[in-house]
Design a protein around this motif. Structure first.
Motif, PDB file in Angstrom:
ATOM      1  N   ASP A  48       0.427  -1.285  -0.137  1.00 21.42           N
ATOM      2  CA  ASP A  48      -0.278  -0.004  -0.061  1.00 21.42           C
ATOM      3  C   ASP A  48       0.725   1.225  -0.124  1.00 21.42           C
ATOM      4  O   ASP A  48       0.572   1.954  -0.692  1.00 21.42           O
ATOM      5  CB  ASP A  48      -1.015   0.038   1.446  1.00 21.42           C
ATOM      6  CG  ASP A  48      -1.913  -0.941   0.924  1.00 21.42           C
ATOM      7  OD1 ASP A  48      -1.713  -1.367  -0.023  1.00 21.42           O
ATOM      8  OD2 ASP A  48      -2.759  -1.634   2.305  1.00 21.42           O
ATOM      9  N   LYS A  49       1.783   1.072   0.748  1.00 21.06           N
ATOM     10  CA  LYS A  49       2.908   2.237   0.905  1.00 21.06           C
ATOM     11  C   LYS A  49       3.623   2.379  -0.446  1.00 21.06           C
ATOM     12  O   LYS A  49       3.839   3.930  -1.158  1.00 21.06           O
ATOM     13  CB  LYS A  49       3.671   2.309   1.658  1.00 21.06           C
ATOM     14  CG  LYS A  49       3.390   2.465   3.298  1.00 21.06           C
ATOM     15  CD  LYS A  49       4.720   2.179   4.198  1.00 21.06           C
ATOM     16  CE  LYS A  49       4.081   1.973   6.106  1.00 21.06           C
ATOM     17  NZ  LYS A  49       4.165   3.826   5.706  1.00 21.06           N
ATOM     18  N   TRP A  50       4.268   1.762  -1.130  1.00 23.35           N
ATOM     19  CA  TRP A  50       4.164   1.242  -2.703  1.00 23.35           C
ATOM     20  C   TRP A  50       3.291   1.770  -3.532  1.00 23.35           C
ATOM     21  O   TRP A  50       3.558   3.413  -4.413  1.00 23.35           O
ATOM     22  CB  TRP A  50       4.742   0.076  -2.907  1.00 23.35           C
ATOM     23  CG  TRP A  50       5.362   0.170  -4.078  1.00 23.35           C
ATOM     24  CD1 TRP A  50       6.467   0.579  -4.721  1.00 23.35           C
ATOM     25  CD2 TRP A  50       4.961  -0.114  -5.492  1.00 23.35           C
ATOM     26  NE1 TRP A  50       6.868   0.304  -6.139  1.00 23.35           N
ATOM     27  CE2 TRP A  50       6.035  -0.156  -6.566  1.00 23.35           C
ATOM     28  CE3 TRP A  50       3.889  -0.997  -6.311  1.00 23.35           C
ATOM     29  CZ2 TRP A  50       5.515  -0.896  -7.605  1.00 23.35           C
ATOM     30  CZ3 TRP A  50       3.194  -1.721  -6.729  1.00 23.35           C
ATOM     31  CH2 TRP A  50       4.675  -1.637  -8.063  1.00 23.35           C
ATOM     32  N   LEU A  51       2.099   1.584  -3.659  1.00 25.85           N
ATOM     33  CA  LEU A  51       0.964   2.106  -4.531  1.00 25.85           C
ATOM     34  C   LEU A  51       0.629   3.520  -4.006  1.00 25.85           C
ATOM     35  O   LEU A  51       1.002   4.649  -4.677  1.00 25.85           O
ATOM     36  CB  LEU A  51      -0.444   1.809  -4.526  1.00 25.85           C
ATOM     37  CG  LEU A  51      -0.044  -0.200  -4.545  1.00 25.85           C
ATOM     38  CD1 LEU A  51      -1.413  -0.681  -4.199  1.00 25.85           C
ATOM     39  CD2 LEU A  51      -0.650   0.307  -6.609  1.00 25.85           C
ATOM     40  N   ALA A  52       0.467   3.982  -2.556  1.00 23.38           N
ATOM     41  CA  ALA A  52       0.941   5.460  -2.569  1.00 23.38           C
ATOM     42  C   ALA A  52       1.927   6.858  -3.171  1.00 23.38           C
ATOM     43  O   ALA A  52       1.867   7.229  -2.671  1.00 23.38           O
ATOM     44  CB  ALA A  52       0.389   5.573  -0.586  1.00 23.38           C
ATOM     45  N   GLU A  53       2.921   5.718  -2.717  1.00 28.66           N
ATOM     46  CA  GLU A  53       4.444   6.887  -3.599  1.00 28.66           C
ATOM     47  C   GLU A  53       4.643   6.769  -5.040  1.00 28.66           C
ATOM     48  O   GLU A  53       5.265   7.719  -6.062  1.00 28.66           O
ATOM     49  CB  GLU A  53       5.432   6.096  -3.152  1.00 28.66           C
ATOM     50  CG  GLU A  53       5.705   6.645  -1.277  1.00 28.66           C
ATOM     51  CD  GLU A  53       6.834   5.048  -0.937  1.00 28.66           C
ATOM     52  OE1 GLU A  53       7.368   4.856  -1.365  1.00 28.66           O
ATOM     53  OE2 GLU A  53       7.616   5.982   0.271  1.00 28.66           O
ATOM     54  N   GLU A  55       4.387   3.630  -7.547  1.00 27.61           N
ATOM     55  CA  GLU A  55       5.086   2.427  -7.312  1.00 27.61           C
ATOM     56  C   GLU A  55       6.421   2.650  -8.318  1.00 27.61           C
ATOM     57  O   GLU A  55       6.873   2.076  -8.751  1.00 27.61           O
ATOM     58  CB  GLU A  55       3.856   2.077  -8.996  1.00 27.61           C
ATOM     59  CG  GLU A  55       2.612   2.052  -8.551  1.00 27.61           C
ATOM     60  CD  GLU A  55       2.055   1.575  -9.888  1.00 27.61           C
ATOM     61  OE1 GLU A  55       1.982   0.582 -10.829  1.00 27.61           O
ATOM     62  OE2 GLU A  55       0.705   1.591  -9.656  1.00 27.61           O
ATOM     63  N   ASN A  63      10.224   0.561   1.559  1.00 27.34           N
ATOM     64  CA  ASN A  63       8.922   0.326   2.012  1.00 27.34           C
ATOM     65  C   ASN A  63       8.420  -0.923   3.044  1.00 27.34           C
ATOM     66  O   ASN A  63       7.713  -1.387   3.992  1.00 27.34           O
ATOM     67  CB  ASN A  63       7.876   0.091   0.495  1.00 27.34           C
ATOM     68  CG  ASN A  63       7.690   1.308   0.089  1.00 27.34           C
ATOM     69  OD1 ASN A  63       7.846   2.286   0.869  1.00 27.34           O
ATOM     70  ND2 ASN A  63       7.413   1.260  -0.935  1.00 27.34           N
TER      71      ASN A  63
END
Length: 74
Positions: A48-53, A55, A63
């Motif tokens: 979720d952190k990766w997506l919020a950033e 990708e 992450n």
């Protein structure tokens, strides 16, 4: 381990219970199922952190470490 975030703790317990049931309810394996469930939730937090950033490439380790700290603090 106690968590400040009761919802996360409950989600980990529910996931561990689900996995345990799916495997036929083996005796004496509760901690192993809890560890598996905790890792699954940590992986989801990191993703979720990766997506919020947006990708970004090369952020998997960062992450994962952040998710590890986040899940350990809760």
């Amino acid at each position: 381990m106690m968590y400040k975030d009761a919802a996360l703790a409950e989600a980990i317990r529910n996931t561990a219970y689900f996995l345990w049931e799916q495997d036929g309810r083996p005796e004496g394996q509760s901690f192993q199922y809890w560890l598996r469930a905790k890792e699954m939730h940590q992986r989801q937090i990191a993703y979720d952190k990766w997506l919020a950033e947006g990708e970004p490439l090369g952020r998997a380790d960062v992450n994962w470490d952040e998710a590890s700290r986040e899940i350990s603090e809760k």
